[in-house]
Design a protein around this motif. Structure first.
Motif, PDB file in Angstrom:
ATOM      1  N   VAL A 160      70.074  98.429  56.127  1.00  6.65           N
ATOM      2  CA  VAL A 160      69.667  99.339  57.514  1.00  6.65           C
ATOM      3  C   VAL A 160      68.829  98.291  58.248  1.00  6.65           C
ATOM      4  O   VAL A 160      69.096  98.337  59.503  1.00  6.65           O
ATOM      5  N   VAL A 174      68.711  94.887  58.540  1.00  2.60           N
ATOM      6  CA  VAL A 174      69.621  93.972  59.239  1.00  2.60           C
ATOM      7  C   VAL A 174      70.652  94.404  60.038  1.00  2.60           C
ATOM      8  O   VAL A 174      70.963  93.725  61.133  1.00  2.60           O
ATOM      9  N   PHE A 175      71.150  95.656  59.589  1.00  9.51           N
ATOM     10  CA  PHE A 175      72.045  96.163  60.634  1.00  9.51           C
ATOM     11  C   PHE A 175      71.230  96.463  62.180  1.00  9.51           C
ATOM     12  O   PHE A 175      71.674  96.180  63.332  1.00  9.51           O
ATOM     13  N   THR A 176      69.861  96.746  61.970  1.00  5.50           N
ATOM     14  CA  THR A 176      69.213  97.269  62.892  1.00  5.50           C
ATOM     15  C   THR A 176      68.972  95.776  63.882  1.00  5.50           C
ATOM     16  O   THR A 176      69.072  95.870  65.215  1.00  5.50           O
ATOM     17  N   THR A 177      68.406  94.900  63.182  1.00  7.04           N
ATOM     18  CA  THR A 177      68.081  93.583  64.026  1.00  7.04           C
ATOM     19  C   THR A 177      69.264  92.816  64.300  1.00  7.04           C
ATOM     20  O   THR A 177      68.925  91.893  65.200  1.00  7.04           O
ATOM     21  N   GLY A 178      70.322  92.756  63.666  1.00  7.92           N
ATOM     22  CA  GLY A 178      71.319  92.084  63.810  1.00  7.92           C
ATOM     23  C   GLY A 178      71.166  90.629  63.384  1.00  7.92           C
ATOM     24  O   GLY A 178      71.922  89.622  63.779  1.00  7.92           O
TER      25      GLY A 178
END
Lengths: 271, 271, 271, 271
Positions: A161, A163-167
């Motif tokens: 979650v 790394v999905f957010t930060t990209g």
């Protein structure tokens, strides 16, 4: 099939203020696509090493780091096929009703992979695609594009979650996000940690390290998918598999010894 | 030691729009403190049930819920000792260097238990206490006081960090937070799901349900700790153990059937 | 420009166990595109109402809810232009060096809008687009597609990061996510709460409610952008603006009175 | 009351790749307990500085950093009372119904202070205490003990929830957590950023820096509370106040210039 040969291994040097339990997952064993030989372990002071298998069957090595400096070196040669990862774009997904009992655990949420949180994203993006290998390729492609490989971008507690957010992420994060989407779609997926040579690809990395990728269960077997590279590769040597990086750490220490040095090798050699 | 007898079981009724794989963890097996007999499973339409053991050795039951309404009932009698949970306040902790290989997995972070995040709290509160059973009691006491038992207070994705923050939870959250603190201190701890009668205690609950608690490894064995009740109890019957609730779900379905009804029974009977 | 006429208002009924301070932001004032008349406030027992302006200049109404049931009703007529939201696809962004002092606050992070967390996403998606109104349209389009409008999908503490992750939200979440991306790109953006009629659009909603949208600063003024509808609309009547929903709540109560009833009206009438 | 005198100021050196808007909040103005004189600003190339007040009335200074290296220095003398922070342990809380309109904003949630999440903790710990100054002291004491001051322990996006969880923070985190608990109890609290000398206290810090603390509204005025030091201090000079650190940043830049150097001074001098 013709073979190629790798020299692989690693060295860790720790400085401990007190005796410290440590578990290493750095020594692979024979596997379908790699045969090991000339395996050697060396450790300062000839400390006793205890080899065992964990819950997932991975080879682990325990020792007690004594007070002071300890250096552990693992080395081996591996014979691997001169072939890219297996591919079968027509391989079907196995419906959950048909999955083997022991594969079901790889459909569940785990420390770093939260299909229960990212399920909405998974179904919105991939839920409409025809089930099968090509859908998993679509997930790999998506993760590869979504995350920008950024050294030092994530902390040890970063989840899929996060790394999905930060990209941004490193290889473990690419693996975690891909696993998470697969599980959300009821496709078993697991985390793999191992050695991977720079073999027959442009030499893009200055420093060699361990690598992490994903295995996905389709049509009765596990297939390698590497969202970081987004292409088949040669020469993977699996050290361990598990639900995510929490299960498959290179080193787990019970205490806080200082890691003074870590080197990893995985290079092609003449047989 | 004298025995007592329980009638236990549960009923689930699901309505499915399509055939749906389901795994139930509701049927205990013989264990050190409980002997099962008169075990019965019944399911609408006499659907085939497949019994197997998961990664942790827990008994699981698979079936495919067909389209329409399916009711599954499990029932059994259990003979349990007329005795409270074992206690040994002098039991020592086992240093990590001495832990059995197969216990190490219960020191790691997992989906709902993040010792890597709450480690600072754990060491600040319990790090200075003498190692051993009494330190674990201090953790149990702390968790019992920290969390206010609040029905409906948590969502399915709530972790030990979340409930530490809000201060509210149900039995699974008490178990998760206690596990997290133990692991942060390198004490193996695992999640237990099972039946527990209201036996020889004031009848505080109107509705009986499954219960979740914690087992902690000390002095070469697992001990029961129940942070929700904060006292020893009688009559626990273990259904499953695992790293946290992600591993030990009563029911896992691969799809979204509608749970129309769920009842749980665990009452004392005459032998 | 020809005008149209709205009847708007709302009723709240609270039941309090003790005298409770409450602030309502439900009564708009004259604004560039709406003229108010026939404004009426009525409240049980003719309680004294105190009208004031908050930090952002929004009209607020305070009262103390006494013990027992209190009903407050606001009603007014509004004259609005028979015209869609202003649009100028060629409007340029104002570089930060040129922004007015009092607009700078709308570039900062706030309770529900975290450009500091989602900055990577913003730059990856929109950083390469030419600055200006069309870039903001691209953000609106993205947010509209990213989030699935789902009644009841979010809790009161859900942030733009949370809804970015789940992919679900209500109108306030569409506004928050759009604001977040704009601010990450140094484009001032604020949260707007107000009345909006279903006027000249297919009647898609059964129940009328307040609405929330986004205003973005371009070329020396604020422009309305509505990521939930993704199209210009007629008849917006602004009640309040702020950094996010934490600043512009319909009702803030200092205590926990029970909201028994809430109705909102915004309908076209003959003048 | 006798006075004492401070020399205070700071220097920032930035290297920019492009012209970059920047806002500095480093220059205090006259205030109840500090009189400023000999104020000077100097900046490379005599760049134009624009002074203005923000939403909260704080003095701000804008400039455009040109490409290349820019150094900005602020310096002033301040006359402060030779007295500790005001204290009145009998000061009552003001009930929300009696709070001034412009103070209400300091009861709301903000970027780093989430009373909506930590409300359960606040009420469990402090809800039963008699309202008033002493209750706020209990909050200060709690925060002081809860957080371990740890340089470098937090990242820029860390909220009060995050540091409540980890138990570590720097002065801004102590302020945020204290603010959060106060607001959860409906006590207005705000974030203060300013200069604070090491005056009449053991010299505990090697490097002088800006400081952040909390102001709480009681009995019709703001009072200073410093959870990091947990004791009254002498010589505070306020630079800015706001809802949290998002509102009151020393420097906000619109771009990513490289901060090469930052020094802060706040020392007692002879008048």
């Amino acid at each position: 099939m013709s073979s190629r040969h790798l020299q692989l291994g690693c060295t860790f040097r720790y400085s401990s203020l007190a005796p410290t339990a440590a578990v290493f997952q750095v020594g692979p064993v024979d596997q379908p696509r790699a045969t090991l030989r000339d395996v050697s372990w060396s450790v300062t002071g000839d400390l006793p090493l205890h080899h065992y298998r964990d819950l997932y069957g991975n080879p682990c090595t325990r020792l007690t780091l004594p007070t002071g400096v300890t250096t552990l070196t693992y080395a081996a040669k591996a014979e691997v096929p001169d072939a890219l990862d297996d591919i079968d774009e027509d391989a079907p997904e196995t419906p959950p009703t048909e999955l083997p009992d022991d594969v079901l655990v790889y459909t569940l949420a785990s420390r770093f992979c939260q299909p229960d949180v990212l399920g909405g994203q998974a179904w919105k993006r991939f839920g409409h695609l025809p089930p099968g290998y090509r859908r998993v390729l679509a997930i790999r492609q998506f993760v590869h594009e979504w995350l920008t490989y950024t050294t030092g971008s994530t902390i040890a507690t970063a989840t899929s979650v996060d790394v999905f957010t930060t990209g941004r992420g490193v290889c473990r994060d690419f693996a975690h996000l891909m696993i998470t989407f697969c599980r959300a779609l009821n496709i078993p997926a697991r985390y793999v940690h191992g050695y991977m040579p720079i073999m027959d690809v442009p030499r893009v990395e200055a420093v060699m390290d361990f690598h992490a990728w994903t295995q996905v269960w389709l049509d009765g077997r596990w297939w390698d998918f590497d969202a970081r590279w987004n292409a088949p590769r040669k020469g993977r040597v699996v050290v361990g598999v598990g639900r995510d990086a929490a299960d498959v750490a290179m080193v787990t220490t019970y205490g806080a010894p200082w890691l003074q040095l870590m080197t990893v090798t995985c290079e092609e050699i003449q047989p």
